[in-house]
Design a protein around this motif. Sequence first.
Motif, PDB file in Angstrom:
ATOM      1  N   GLY A 175       0.816  -1.201   0.000  1.00 43.04           N
ATOM      2  CA  GLY A 175       0.000   0.000   0.000  1.00 43.04           C
ATOM      3  C   GLY A 175       0.852   1.255   0.000  1.00 43.04           C
ATOM      4  N   ARG A 176       0.228   2.359   0.336  1.00 46.76           N
ATOM      5  CA  ARG A 176       0.941   3.644   0.276  1.00 46.76           C
ATOM      6  C   ARG A 176       2.088   3.732   1.276  1.00 46.76           C
ATOM      7  N   ASP A 177       1.956   3.073   2.429  1.00 46.70           N
ATOM      8  CA  ASP A 177       2.936   3.229   3.502  1.00 46.70           C
ATOM      9  C   ASP A 177       3.814   2.001   3.710  1.00 46.70           C
ATOM     10  N   GLY A 178       3.719   1.011   2.844  1.00 47.55           N
ATOM     11  CA  GLY A 178       4.476  -0.211   3.043  1.00 47.55           C
ATOM     12  C   GLY A 178       5.596  -0.387   2.036  1.00 47.55           C
ATOM     13  N   LEU A 179       5.917  -1.652   1.743  1.00 49.00           N
ATOM     14  CA  LEU A 179       6.983  -1.954   0.793  1.00 49.00           C
ATOM     15  C   LEU A 179       6.536  -1.566  -0.613  1.00 49.00           C
ATOM     16  N   SER A 180       7.381  -0.839  -1.320  1.00 51.88           N
ATOM     17  CA  SER A 180       6.952  -0.251  -2.586  1.00 51.88           C
ATOM     18  C   SER A 180       6.638  -1.288  -3.648  1.00 51.88           C
ATOM     19  N   ALA A 181       7.350  -2.415  -3.668  1.00 55.34           N
ATOM     20  CA  ALA A 181       7.080  -3.428  -4.695  1.00 55.34           C
ATOM     21  C   ALA A 181       5.846  -4.261  -4.372  1.00 55.34           C
ATOM     22  N   PHE A 182       5.241  -4.034  -3.196  1.00 55.68           N
ATOM     23  CA  PHE A 182       4.071  -4.788  -2.788  1.00 55.68           C
ATOM     24  C   PHE A 182       2.848  -3.880  -2.699  1.00 55.68           C
ATOM     25  N   SER A 183       2.845  -2.799  -3.420  1.00 51.31           N
ATOM     26  CA  SER A 183       1.802  -1.799  -3.227  1.00 51.31           C
ATOM     27  C   SER A 183       0.431  -2.299  -3.642  1.00 51.31           C
ATOM     28  N   ASP A 184       0.362  -3.318  -4.508  1.00 46.31           N
ATOM     29  CA  ASP A 184      -0.946  -3.828  -4.923  1.00 46.31           C
ATOM     30  C   ASP A 184      -1.461  -4.926  -3.998  1.00 46.31           C
ATOM     31  N   TYR A 185      -0.619  -5.393  -3.073  1.00 45.73           N
ATOM     32  CA  TYR A 185      -1.033  -6.511  -2.234  1.00 45.73           C
ATOM     33  C   TYR A 185      -1.836  -6.064  -1.020  1.00 45.73           C
ATOM     34  N   GLU A 186      -1.391  -4.968  -0.343  1.00 45.15           N
ATOM     35  CA  GLU A 186      -1.980  -4.568   0.933  1.00 45.15           C
ATOM     36  C   GLU A 186      -2.124  -5.784   1.847  1.00 45.15           C
ATOM     37  N   ILE A 187      -1.001  -6.395   2.194  1.00 44.17           N
ATOM     38  CA  ILE A 187      -0.959  -7.641   2.944  1.00 44.17           C
ATOM     39  C   ILE A 187      -1.340  -7.380   4.393  1.00 44.17           C
ATOM     40  N   PRO A 188      -2.395  -8.005   4.921  1.00 38.54           N
ATOM     41  CA  PRO A 188      -2.815  -7.742   6.296  1.00 38.54           C
ATOM     42  C   PRO A 188      -1.872  -8.386   7.298  1.00 38.54           C
ATOM     43  N   SER A 189      -1.766  -7.753   8.485  1.00 37.50           N
ATOM     44  CA  SER A 189      -0.894  -8.282   9.523  1.00 37.50           C
ATOM     45  C   SER A 189      -1.425  -7.872  10.879  1.00 37.50           C
ATOM     46  N   ALA A 190      -1.248  -8.772  11.852  1.00 38.87           N
ATOM     47  CA  ALA A 190      -1.567  -8.433  13.227  1.00 38.87           C
ATOM     48  C   ALA A 190      -0.392  -7.764  13.911  1.00 38.87           C
ATOM     49  N   ASN A 191       0.819  -8.238  13.595  1.00 36.71           N
ATOM     50  CA  ASN A 191       2.065  -7.653  14.096  1.00 36.71           C
ATOM     51  C   ASN A 191       3.069  -7.668  12.955  1.00 36.71           C
ATOM     52  N   PHE A 192       3.953  -6.717  12.936  1.00 37.47           N
ATOM     53  CA  PHE A 192       4.954  -6.713  11.874  1.00 37.47           C
ATOM     54  C   PHE A 192       6.203  -5.991  12.347  1.00 37.47           C
ATOM     55  N   ALA A 193       7.297  -6.267  11.640  1.00 36.97           N
ATOM     56  CA  ALA A 193       8.566  -5.547  11.819  1.00 36.97           C
ATOM     57  C   ALA A 193       9.163  -5.333  10.446  1.00 36.97           C
ATOM     58  N   MET A 194       9.700  -4.157  10.226  1.00 36.89           N
ATOM     59  CA  MET A 194      10.248  -3.817   8.919  1.00 36.89           C
ATOM     60  C   MET A 194      11.573  -3.091   9.111  1.00 36.89           C
ATOM     61  N   LEU A 195      12.580  -3.494   8.362  1.00 38.57           N
ATOM     62  CA  LEU A 195      13.899  -2.884   8.417  1.00 38.57           C
ATOM     63  C   LEU A 195      14.311  -2.473   7.023  1.00 38.57           C
ATOM     64  N   GLY A 196      14.802  -1.254   6.901  1.00 36.60           N
ATOM     65  CA  GLY A 196      15.296  -0.775   5.612  1.00 36.60           C
ATOM     66  C   GLY A 196      16.683  -0.175   5.750  1.00 36.60           C
ATOM     67  N   LEU A 197      17.531  -0.452   4.768  1.00 37.05           N
ATOM     68  CA  LEU A 197      18.875   0.118   4.735  1.00 37.05           C
ATOM     69  C   LEU A 197      19.127   0.658   3.345  1.00 37.05           C
ATOM     70  N   GLU A 198      19.600   1.887   3.302  1.00 40.99           N
ATOM     71  CA  GLU A 198      19.880   2.521   2.013  1.00 40.99           C
ATOM     72  C   GLU A 198      21.244   3.181   2.057  1.00 40.99           C
ATOM     73  N   LEU A 199      22.009   3.013   1.010  1.00 37.59           N
ATOM     74  CA  LEU A 199      23.289   3.691   0.850  1.00 37.59           C
ATOM     75  C   LEU A 199      23.203   4.571  -0.380  1.00 37.59           C
ATOM     76  N   GLY A 200      23.705   5.775  -0.252  1.00 39.23           N
ATOM     77  CA  GLY A 200      23.664   6.699  -1.382  1.00 39.23           C
ATOM     78  C   GLY A 200      24.945   7.472  -1.509  1.00 39.23           C
ATOM     79  N   SER A 201      25.201   7.949  -2.695  1.00 44.08           N
ATOM     80  CA  SER A 201      26.418   8.711  -2.959  1.00 44.08           C
ATOM     81  C   SER A 201      26.283  10.128  -2.444  1.00 44.08           C
ATOM     82  N   LYS A 202      27.373  10.839  -2.374  1.00 43.21           N
ATOM     83  CA  LYS A 202      27.315  12.270  -2.125  1.00 43.21           C
ATOM     84  C   LYS A 202      26.658  12.965  -3.316  1.00 43.21           C
TER      85      LYS A 202
END
Length: 938
Positions: free
Chosen positions: A826-853
């Motif tokens: 959905g709008r606030d979840g994982l971008s590649a899963f935006s059409d799923y809107e996967i329901p959850s009772a509890n969840f944990a999400m971790l993201g790591l991004e590296l970018g150049s100057k």
Amino acid sequence: MEILFSDIFLFLNKKFSSFSLLHPLFLRFELSKMRSLVLIFIFVILQALFLQGPGLAFSNIKYDIECRFLEDQGRLQCQERLSFDSQEGLDEIHLHFYPHHRFSRDEIDSYKRYLGYFSVSALDEQDLSTQAGGIDYIRVGGRPAFYEFRGDDETILVVRSRITGSTELEIGFWVEVPRRIGRFGRWSGLYSLYRFYPILDVEDNGVFKDYPDLIVHQPYISESADYRMRLFLPRGYSVAFSGVITRQESSPEGLKYTIESDKEIRDFYLAFSKKYRVYRREYKGVEIKVFYLEGRRDSAEEIAGFVRDGLRFYSRVIAPYPYKQISVVPVGLGYGGNETSNVIMLDSRVYDIPKFLSRYKEFLVVHELGHQWWFNVVGSDEFTQTWMDEGINSFFVQEYLREKYGPDPEILHIPWFLRPILPNISFSYSAIYRWHYLVNRGINPPVIGEIGRFKEPSTVFAIAYGKGERALEILKKVCGRDKLYKALRDYFDAYKWKIGHLSDLKGLLAKECGKASLEVLDFYLSGKKTDLSWQVDGRRLRPKVRWDRPQQDVKIYYKGASGEANEVVVQDLEGFSLPVSEVREAFIDTDDSALEVDEGNNIYPFYKGIDYDLGIYRSGLHDFPVFNRTRTLRLGMDGGNYGIGPRLSYVDPYAELRLFTGLYWGLSEGSRTYRAGFRKSALFSTWTELGANYVYEDIYERGIVHKKILGYLKFDLGLPPPNPLKEGDNLKLYLASEWKAGMPSLIYYDEQHFSYLGMELSKELKEGLRIETAVEHGDRFLGGEEDFNRFKASVEDRVELKDCYALISVRLGISDRDGDMFYLGGRDGLSAFSDYEIPSANFAMLGLELGSKSWPVPVDWKRNGLLDIDSARVFGGFDIARNWVSSIDDGSIFSQVRAGLEFSVGLLSNVSKIRLRLELARSLRRDRQTRLNLLFKL
């Protein structure tokens, strides 16, 4: 006289206790000798009390400074000779040496906030950790003198030496020009040196001012003086300066300039760079020099025209510009502009302001030019009486704009194709609204007071500038334009090259305008509130005075029962009334006079007129109170996250109340959304907001219906965000009722109804580290079907590494109920899963991004001021999430990788910065879904 004689005898008797005045030898003095002694003593006392004036009155102040710029070290090595005359002896003398400033943590945090207000986010790259200047030696009269630094910021240079009469100080000092945004520092090859040398402090009644340095605004006071600067620069540099060049010498190593002030100035300024080009123009013997960077000549020519028009205006209404030269120079200022003697500093971004904002550029240039009269020629105590230069100067800038563009000129000169999209605002109303905004929130401090109390940039602009300007505008209505101008010209003539005070100006205003004018001025400068409103008393309509108000005439307009218009000027409001039966409408003081900030209701029958605005496109931006002078009912098309469709809104700018409703059709998926709500800001005269929203969303392509009613009370924590488009630290309490029905991707749910109370906290813990948490409790009120508790939190931290950055984000959701309490995708979840809107009772999400100057965009993009691409970077990262739903056999893990480009984009000529992202995200699970996303974030 008898008391005076007795005091003198007592003084002498104590002073010469070994020789009593009652001694027989003393009695042999002849009476004539005694009288002579007494007269001499009286003369000395009178001279000390009256002939010296209110302060030490330093005179004949001269600075002779010689500096060499050591390019490889980024350092100035200097010697200074400071000479002056004083009328009494001192055991020490105070100077200010601002490069020696030692910054505290609070100052740095305040500076970050200030720069954030002006969309500058590069503070981490600045050098605020070390002092940028030091003293090598000080000699007084050719002899070494003891010196020390005082003050919390260590900028007060105290020289211990007996000083009397004509004095000369020799000071050796150095300055390492730091990488720093502001009046003093270097940024992108532009060197700005403001008050970089030891400058004499001002003494008043035996006490030196010893004001601390503030990195923002103008916390200074200084005597006017003659300056001579001998400056050595390597070849290739162009230099802007106070004064005029009287000699220039060339050598293989570089150029040596001799620069002298042609008349006394308040301070001395230098800016130099290898990037500067110069455009020259002349106006009645004054050379106008506009420095500019490559590709900005058109803007330099435009700025020179503004300077010429400003010189013409000020020379006519106040006095001719008294110097031979005025320069404008772009530096890494971080905010719009800053004054200094004979020079206008502009942030280099000002040169990129597009045509439709050229009036703002003109306003900025003419404002800083006006400080040559109100700051440079007529000095003031800018630390305790900021209004004496900013308020007076702001008044004359408004007069200039009205004279050139009409009675109420607008800020934006909007092209025809943007007029249906962008709202507009006038210069005068923007100043009034800033004041109105603060008064609505219970903030109306006195205009006169120490500048350090203004912790928030918008506060000093609203009070010292906006309210200060309004004080003189009201005075013009009370006194008359000609008399007010005469008083201000007399003040200028009496105090040029001196330091004037509020009491001095009041004396001249009283002479021209009468004592009533002082009541009006004191009313606005003191921070008092005004509130006139109508009340019905039986069959009579009476004005009600609720707060202190100056004694001045008040205009009342009213329409009789038959519709005829009447106007009356009332002196005694308490004794005035109108028969209710004979009045259709009545207006108090609607002629833009003293009620610009009205906390009551000055229109009978207790409403203000409503404007109707029908346009092709009318977005939520139009509903900001600042764009509405009156209550407005507005209809137009609107677009946003929900799609595009018609929108109807009502705005009351006085109460800061907004109501809206709209119907939207989705552009990327088959959906329709209905929204309605209201927002009431400044509740209880605080930073509190009350609001409610209703959303009905029907995604008919996927068979999902979602309805939600949300009412909330939001409290800002501390000051509002520096950028008006961003959310600041806040606490929100809310009550929601929510319905869900349809066919999510994993499991079918019948319609469900939840009702819950919630508390949400959003706070920035440090720069780049922000946390948002929410706790909710659901129950069977308002039709709720189940009890539940849930907690959600998100933390995002941006870490700057040596050659790149790392962005770490964590999101958690914890509930005590199984099922669809949260959603991945959905709008606030994982971008590649935006059409799923996967329901959850509890969840944990971790993201790591590296970018150049960031690197500058290599293409010379045409700057139109609407969207300007400044820089770009590449990024890549991954996200992994785990959800737990007990009704499904296994907990599921979802992951994706993503990469893309991020652009830094200036919105509306860098009014705000946005991060625009083109992101390719690929799911690592199931059908390996790949999506291309276009995202943006303020």
